[in-house]
Structures are given as structure tokens and as C-alpha cells.
Design a protein around this motif. Structure first.
Motif, mmCIF file in Angstrom:
data_model
loop_
_atom_site.group_PDB
_atom_site.id
_atom_site.type_symbol
_atom_site.label_atom_id
_atom_site.label_comp_id
_atom_site.label_asym_id
_atom_site.label_seq_id
_atom_site.Cartn_x
_atom_site.Cartn_y
_atom_site.Cartn_z
ATOM 1 N N ILE A 1 -9.025 -8.976 -3.501
ATOM 2 C CA ILE A 1 -8.850 -7.835 -2.596
ATOM 3 C C ILE A 1 -7.769 -6.903 -3.136
ATOM 4 C CG2 ILE A 1 -8.115 -7.137 -0.282
ATOM 5 C CD1 ILE A 1 -9.426 -9.770 0.721
ATOM 6 N N PHE A 2 -6.631 -7.477 -3.525
ATOM 7 C CA PHE A 2 -5.549 -6.645 -4.070
ATOM 8 C C PHE A 2 -5.958 -5.997 -5.394
ATOM 9 C CE2 PHE A 2 -2.421 -9.073 -1.357
ATOM 10 C CZ PHE A 2 -2.072 -7.985 -0.591
ATOM 11 N N LYS A 3 -6.739 -6.694 -6.194
ATOM 12 C CA LYS A 3 -7.192 -6.125 -7.466
ATOM 13 C C LYS A 3 -8.036 -4.880 -7.230
ATOM 14 C CE LYS A 3 -9.860 -7.073 -11.583
ATOM 15 N NZ LYS A 3 -10.746 -7.973 -12.280
ATOM 16 N N ASP A 4 -8.950 -4.958 -6.276
ATOM 17 C CA ASP A 4 -9.810 -3.814 -5.989
ATOM 18 C C ASP A 4 -9.046 -2.662 -5.358
ATOM 19 O OD1 ASP A 4 -11.935 -5.191 -7.020
ATOM 20 O OD2 ASP A 4 -12.733 -5.817 -5.080
ATOM 21 N N VAL A 5 -8.111 -2.957 -4.494
ATOM 22 C CA VAL A 5 -7.383 -1.902 -3.782
ATOM 23 C C VAL A 5 -6.329 -1.247 -4.669
ATOM 24 C CG1 VAL A 5 -5.789 -1.465 -1.876
ATOM 25 C CG2 VAL A 5 -7.786 -2.898 -1.523
ATOM 26 N N LEU B 1 0.819 -1.215 0.000
ATOM 27 C CA LEU B 1 0.000 0.000 0.000
ATOM 28 C C LEU B 1 0.853 1.265 0.000
ATOM 29 C CD1 LEU B 1 -2.889 -1.026 2.410
ATOM 30 C CD2 LEU B 1 -2.881 -0.997 -0.081
ATOM 31 N N LEU B 2 2.000 1.237 0.666
ATOM 32 C CA LEU B 2 2.903 2.389 0.622
ATOM 33 C C LEU B 2 3.447 2.600 -0.789
ATOM 34 C CD1 LEU B 2 4.944 2.155 3.939
ATOM 35 C CD2 LEU B 2 3.512 4.057 3.185
ATOM 36 N N LEU B 3 3.830 1.514 -1.447
ATOM 37 C CA LEU B 3 4.342 1.625 -2.808
ATOM 38 C C LEU B 3 3.267 2.103 -3.779
ATOM 39 C CD1 LEU B 3 6.565 -1.580 -3.031
ATOM 40 C CD2 LEU B 3 7.321 0.791 -2.812
ATOM 41 N N ASN B 4 2.016 1.779 -3.503
ATOM 42 C CA ASN B 4 0.905 2.186 -4.351
ATOM 43 C C ASN B 4 0.325 3.543 -3.943
ATOM 44 O OD1 ASN B 4 -0.816 1.475 -6.582
ATOM 45 N ND2 ASN B 4 -2.458 1.209 -5.092
ATOM 46 N N ARG B 5 0.836 4.090 -2.862
ATOM 47 C CA ARG B 5 0.365 5.367 -2.304
ATOM 48 C C ARG B 5 -1.122 5.325 -1.925
ATOM 49 N NH1 ARG B 5 4.006 7.113 -6.372
ATOM 50 N NH2 ARG B 5 5.758 8.277 -5.498
ATOM 51 N N THR B 6 -1.541 4.187 -1.392
ATOM 52 C CA THR B 6 -2.914 4.043 -0.910
ATOM 53 C C THR B 6 -2.914 3.533 0.529
ATOM 54 O OG1 THR B 6 -3.006 1.838 -1.883
ATOM 55 C CG2 THR B 6 -3.964 3.647 -3.172
ATOM 56 N N PHE B 7 -1.984 4.015 1.328
ATOM 57 C CA PHE B 7 -1.849 3.522 2.699
ATOM 58 C C PHE B 7 -3.059 3.876 3.561
ATOM 59 C CE2 PHE B 7 -0.165 3.408 7.049
ATOM 60 C CZ PHE B 7 0.342 2.120 7.039
ATOM 61 N N ILE C 1 -8.233 -9.077 4.476
ATOM 62 C CA ILE C 1 -7.359 -10.223 4.224
ATOM 63 C C ILE C 1 -7.308 -11.144 5.436
ATOM 64 C CG2 ILE C 1 -4.952 -10.900 3.861
ATOM 65 C CD1 ILE C 1 -4.731 -8.613 1.868
ATOM 66 N N LEU C 2 -7.138 -10.588 6.629
ATOM 67 C CA LEU C 2 -7.075 -11.443 7.818
ATOM 68 C C LEU C 2 -8.394 -12.170 8.061
ATOM 69 C CD1 LEU C 2 -4.998 -9.189 10.223
ATOM 70 C CD2 LEU C 2 -4.271 -11.308 9.114
ATOM 71 N N SER D 1 -2.871 -8.956 -10.031
ATOM 72 C CA SER D 1 -3.330 -9.209 -8.663
ATOM 73 C C SER D 1 -3.016 -10.637 -8.230
ATOM 74 C CB SER D 1 -4.819 -8.925 -8.533
ATOM 75 O OG SER D 1 -5.578 -9.835 -9.285
ATOM 76 N N LEU D 2 -3.044 -11.589 -9.173
ATOM 77 C CA LEU D 2 -2.652 -12.961 -8.842
ATOM 78 C C LEU D 2 -1.171 -13.050 -8.495
ATOM 79 C CD1 LEU D 2 -4.707 -14.995 -11.461
ATOM 80 C CD2 LEU D 2 -4.961 -15.066 -8.979
ATOM 81 N N VAL D 3 -0.343 -12.292 -9.201
ATOM 82 C CA VAL D 3 1.091 -12.270 -8.898
ATOM 83 C C VAL D 3 1.322 -11.681 -7.504
ATOM 84 C CG1 VAL D 3 3.293 -11.207 -9.547
ATOM 85 C CG2 VAL D 3 1.841 -12.249 -11.293
ATOM 86 N N VAL D 4 0.638 -10.583 -7.201
ATOM 87 C CA VAL D 4 0.769 -9.973 -5.874
ATOM 88 C C VAL D 4 0.283 -10.952 -4.808
ATOM 89 C CG1 VAL D 4 -0.023 -8.094 -4.377
ATOM 90 C CG2 VAL D 4 0.588 -7.614 -6.742
ATOM 91 N N SER D 5 -0.792 -11.666 -5.085
ATOM 92 C CA SER D 5 -1.320 -12.642 -4.141
ATOM 93 C C SER D 5 -0.324 -13.779 -3.898
ATOM 94 C CB SER D 5 -2.639 -13.204 -4.659
ATOM 95 O OG SER D 5 -3.138 -14.181 -3.813
ATOM 96 N N LEU D 6 0.312 -14.262 -4.952
ATOM 97 C CA LEU D 6 1.318 -15.318 -4.780
ATOM 98 C C LEU D 6 2.530 -14.817 -4.007
ATOM 99 C CD1 LEU D 6 1.117 -17.149 -8.212
ATOM 100 C CD2 LEU D 6 0.335 -17.965 -5.993
#
Length: 122
Positions: free
Chosen positions: A86-90, A26-32, A42-43, A98-103
Motif C-alpha cells: 500500500i505504501f509503495k503504491d501511494v 502523506l503530509l511529508l510526501n505531499r499526497t494528503f 490499511i485499516l 516501502s518495507l522500511v516505512v511498513s516496519l
């Protein structure tokens, strides 16, 4: 894991790695500013899948046959799809990204916790 302290240590380590990974992405995407929502989503989803996974893991341990491993793989894919969504939407990226980020998330949290526990716990 040999005792309760080891189990607690590994769960705390996995949770810390999960929160750290989410914070970094989220910091790298500037959406913290969405950290609490993403971390909670996610949890929560991880725990719901884990509740359904408990009898499957027991089945795999006892039976060790192809259907049990296939069911375990199906649950892993379901969990990956949930986290990817979740990552795709955020992050507002496409599905393959988003699948790569999830893996990467799974390798970081579970693989990282296993590696750190192996180094520290022996």
C-alpha cells in the motif's frame, strides 16, 4: 489488559496512532489528498489479517511450540507485505523503502500504543 475499558482504550490508541502515522507520511510526501483511501485500505487489511490471526494467537497461547510461532511470524510478514505494498503504491517508492516505512508503521502503532498504555495504565 485487565478489563474491557483497557481493551477499548488500547484499540482507540492504536487506531489514533495508525491514522496519525498515515497522515504524517502523506503530509511529508505531499499526497494528503489520498488519506481516506490509504487509511481505509490499511485499516481494512489489518482487520482481515486480524480475523485470520485469532485462531493462530489462541494456538500460540495454548501450544507454545515452534510451528505455532512460525505461523505467527508468517502472518506478521504477510501483514507487513500488505502494508508495504500500500505504501509503495501511494508513496511511489521502491520495495525496500516501502518495507522500511511498513516496519516503522508497526513500531509506531503497536509499540507506541503499548508504551503509552504502559505509562498511562500502569
Amino acid at each position: 489488559m485487565s478489563d474491557d475499558i483497557d481493551s477499548i482504550f488500547e484499540v482507540v490508541l492504536e487506531t489514533a496512532l495508525t491514522l496519525g502515522f498515515i497522515a504524517l507520511v502523506l503530509l511529508l510526501n505531499r499526497t494528503f489528498n489520498t488519506f481516506m483511501q490509504v487509511a481505509s485500505a490499511i485499516l481494512f487489511c489489518e482487520n482481515v489479517v486480524a480475523i485470520f490471526l485469532i485462531p493462530i494467537v489462541f494456538w500460540v497461547t495454548v501450544a507454545e511450540d515452534t510451528p505455532s510461532y512460525a505461523t505467527l511470524a508468517l502472518f506478521f510478514m504477510w501483514d507487513t507485505a500488505i502494508v508495504a505494498r500500500i505504501f509503495k503504491d501511494v508513496l511511489q517508492v521502491n520495495t525496500p523503502a516501502s518495507l522500511v516505512v511498513s516496519l516503522f508503521y508497526f513500531f509506531t502503532t503497536y509499540g507506541g500504543a503499548y508504551g503509552i498504555y504502559s505509562l498511562v495504565g500502569g
